[in-house]
Motif scaffolding. Structure first.
Motif, short mmCIF file in Angstrom:
data_model
loop_
_atom_site.label_atom_id
_atom_site.label_comp_id
_atom_site.label_asym_id
_atom_site.label_seq_id
_atom_site.Cartn_x
_atom_site.Cartn_y
_atom_site.Cartn_z
N THR A 320 0.85 -1.18 0.00
CA THR A 320 0.00 0.00 0.00
C THR A 320 0.88 1.24 0.00
N LEU A 321 0.70 2.08 -1.02
CA LEU A 321 1.45 3.32 -1.14
C LEU A 321 0.51 4.47 -0.78
N ARG A 322 0.78 5.16 0.33
CA ARG A 322 -0.09 6.23 0.81
C ARG A 322 0.57 7.58 0.52
N ALA A 323 -0.18 8.43 -0.20
CA ALA A 323 0.35 9.74 -0.58
C ALA A 323 0.47 10.64 0.65
N ARG A 324 1.52 11.41 0.68
CA ARG A 324 1.72 12.35 1.77
C ARG A 324 2.13 13.70 1.20
N GLU A 325 1.86 14.74 1.97
CA GLU A 325 2.19 16.09 1.55
C GLU A 325 2.97 16.78 2.67
N GLU A 326 3.95 17.55 2.26
CA GLU A 326 4.69 18.32 3.26
C GLU A 326 3.92 19.60 3.54
N THR A 327 3.71 19.87 4.80
CA THR A 327 2.98 21.07 5.18
C THR A 327 3.79 21.82 6.23
N THR A 328 3.55 23.09 6.30
CA THR A 328 4.25 23.94 7.26
C THR A 328 3.25 24.48 8.27
N ARG A 329 3.53 24.23 9.53
CA ARG A 329 2.68 24.78 10.60
C ARG A 329 3.36 26.05 11.12
N THR A 330 2.63 27.16 11.08
CA THR A 330 3.18 28.44 11.50
C THR A 330 2.38 28.97 12.68
N TYR A 331 3.10 29.32 13.74
CA TYR A 331 2.48 29.90 14.92
C TYR A 331 2.77 31.40 14.95
N SER A 332 1.80 32.13 15.47
CA SER A 332 2.10 33.50 15.86
C SER A 332 2.88 33.44 17.17
N GLU A 333 3.44 34.56 17.58
CA GLU A 333 4.21 34.55 18.84
C GLU A 333 3.31 34.18 20.01
N GLU A 334 2.08 34.67 19.98
CA GLU A 334 1.14 34.37 21.06
C GLU A 334 0.76 32.89 21.08
N GLU A 335 0.51 32.32 19.88
CA GLU A 335 0.18 30.89 19.78
C GLU A 335 1.35 30.01 20.21
N ALA A 336 2.56 30.40 19.81
CA ALA A 336 3.75 29.63 20.17
C ALA A 336 3.95 29.64 21.68
N GLU A 337 3.70 30.79 22.31
CA GLU A 337 3.84 30.89 23.77
C GLU A 337 2.82 29.98 24.46
N LYS A 338 1.60 29.98 23.96
CA LYS A 338 0.55 29.14 24.54
C LYS A 338 0.90 27.66 24.41
N ASN A 339 1.36 27.25 23.22
CA ASN A 339 1.70 25.84 23.00
C ASN A 339 2.96 25.44 23.77
N ALA A 340 3.91 26.36 23.88
CA ALA A 340 5.11 26.07 24.65
C ALA A 340 4.77 25.87 26.12
N GLU A 342 1.91 24.77 27.26
CA GLU A 342 1.23 23.46 27.35
C GLU A 342 2.25 22.33 27.29
N LEU A 343 3.26 22.49 26.45
CA LEU A 343 4.33 21.50 26.34
C LEU A 343 5.08 21.36 27.66
N ALA A 344 5.35 22.50 28.31
CA ALA A 344 6.04 22.47 29.60
C ALA A 344 5.18 21.79 30.66
N LYS A 345 3.86 22.03 30.65
CA LYS A 345 2.97 21.38 31.60
C LYS A 345 3.00 19.86 31.44
N ASN A 346 2.93 19.40 30.20
CA ASN A 346 2.96 17.96 29.96
C ASN A 346 4.29 17.35 30.40
N LYS A 347 5.37 18.12 30.20
CA LYS A 347 6.69 17.64 30.61
C LYS A 347 6.77 17.50 32.12
N ILE A 348 6.20 18.48 32.85
CA ILE A 348 6.19 18.43 34.31
C ILE A 348 5.32 17.28 34.80
#
Length: 397
Positions: A320-340, A342-348
């Motif tokens: 089975t050959l499944r097609a894939r596409e390269e995509t770019t996820r772009t955060y604003s500074e505010e979104e990146a701070e929010k996700n960072a 959340e990432l720190a919370k999960n790490k803790i």
């Protein structure tokens, strides 16, 4: 030198020619492009030779012109073999049908053995196997491979710790390890409860023992929280202190998150290929050519063909050959701070007990550098800080 394989495929005959002037007859054949070999003389007026089947059909014309008699002594090659097979087609067909039936039956599931499971668990496994199509009478080519069966059973049957699946001939053998029932609480030796880290006491639940600290007290690592020595002075006894002491603790976390991230996602397009694998040779039988999409991931599944108890060097390959596409996820500074954050919370949380909770967090330092959001975060955590410690033996004066 003549190619014997070509002559065998096209067919050849051995011809006997009798009459006067047989040598001239041979010369006539050669001049007219008819190839002969293995020419042998038998007396003064008889010769034999071998020629191709297609040329033998023309020889009678030249024989009548030369007053020679001809006869065919021997016929060999694929056309005559095929003709003989047609005469015995009933026997050959029956033999082929018998082999096909044996091969078909050798790839049917005829047995499922489950070992190491309790009756209730065995019933659950049997039901799950039936849902997957793994049942007696089903063709093995149409069910998952043993790795897929093992993975699905582990995921779908809750009380399994491990299950091994092995296919031997036409029988699936399953070896099961069940989850053990919770063990009875062990008899604890006399002990105290002490603080495993620095904290401020938030709440307490003491089952046995004498509490030493109160709510809002500041305690250091190793400080006594609950004593296992109870009773009045002169009438004390030692017990195993049991309870929970919840304290506010503090952690720092450093995390970096890029504003842009490249990754691949599947877009739903796929192409399926099927092939017959004989040893190291792979022969495509369905799904020819390259896929229309350029980027793809390949999943290959190979299923062996059995004959009775033997595994043949023949397999059916499903790709089975499944097609894939390269995509770019772009955060604003505010979104990146929010996700960072959340990432720190999960790490803790990954390093804490399941019942620990995050009370508060505060960003100590924030920086945007090299396309990344960089955060240093201070967390306030409520967690059980009590750990058991044996009561020290009193030293005689």
């Amino acid at each position: 030198m003549k190619n014997q394989w070509i002559e065998f495929i096209s067919g050849k005959v051995t011809v006997k020619v009798s009459g006067k002037g047989v040598e001239r007859f041979i010369n006539v054949l050669i001049r007219n492009g008819l190839i002969v070999w293995n020419v042998k003389r038998h007396g003064t007026e008889t010769i034999t030779f071998t020629m191709r089947l297609k040329d033998a059909l023309k020889i009678r014309h030249y024989a009548r012109e030369r007053e020679c008699s001809i006869s065919f002594l021997k016929r060999a090659g694929m056309p005559f073999l095929f003709k003989r097979l047609l005469k015995n087609s009933g026997f050959v067909g029956g033999a082929l049908l018998f082999l096909l039936i044996i091969m078909f039956l050798s790839n049917v599931i005829w047995g499922i053995e489950i070992k190491g499971a309790k009756p209730a668990t065995e019933y659950q496994i049997a039901k799950e196997l039936d849902k997957m199509g793994v049942k007696i009478g089903k063709l093995q080519l149409f069910v998952d491979n043993v790795e897929g069966i093992q993975r699905k059973l582990t995921n779908n049957v809750g009380n399994l710790t491990w299950v091994g699946v092995e296919l031997k001939g036409t029988t699936y053998h399953l070896q099961v390890v069940e989850k053990k029932d919770p063990e009875k609480p062990e008899q604890l030796a006399p002990r105290n409860l002490v603080a495993k880290k620095k904290a401020i006491i938030a709440s307490m639940y003491i089952e046995t023992g004498q509490k030493i600290v109160d709510i809002n007290d500041h305690v250091e690592q190793g400080q006594l929280l609950v004593s296992g020595v109870i009773g009045k002075e002169g009438q004390t006894q030692q017990v195993a202190a049991i309870g929970e002491v919840w304290g506010e603790t503090w952690y720092k976390s450093h995390v970096e998150l890029p504003l842009e991230t490249n990754f691949f996602v599947f877009n739903g397009q796929e192409k399926r290929k099927h092939s017959l694998i004989i040893g190291n040779l792979e022969i495509p039988i369905w799904g020819f050519g390259e896929p229309e999409f350029k980027e793809y991931e390949t999943e290959k599944n190979v299923k062996k063909i059995n004959f009775l108890k033997w595994e043949l060097p023949i397999s059916i390959g499903n790709e089975t050959l499944r097609a894939r596409e390269e995509t770019t996820r772009t955060y604003s500074e505010e979104e990146a701070e929010k996700n960072a954050l959340e990432l720190a919370k999960n790490k803790i949380k990954s390093g804490l007990g399941e019942e620990a909770i995050i009370k508060d967090e505060k960003i100590l330092h924030k920086e945007l550098k090299d396309g990344k959001v960089i955060l240093d975060i201070h967390f306030k955590i409520i967690e059980n800080i009590a750990v058991g410690q044996p009561i020290p033996k009193e030293t005689p004066e």
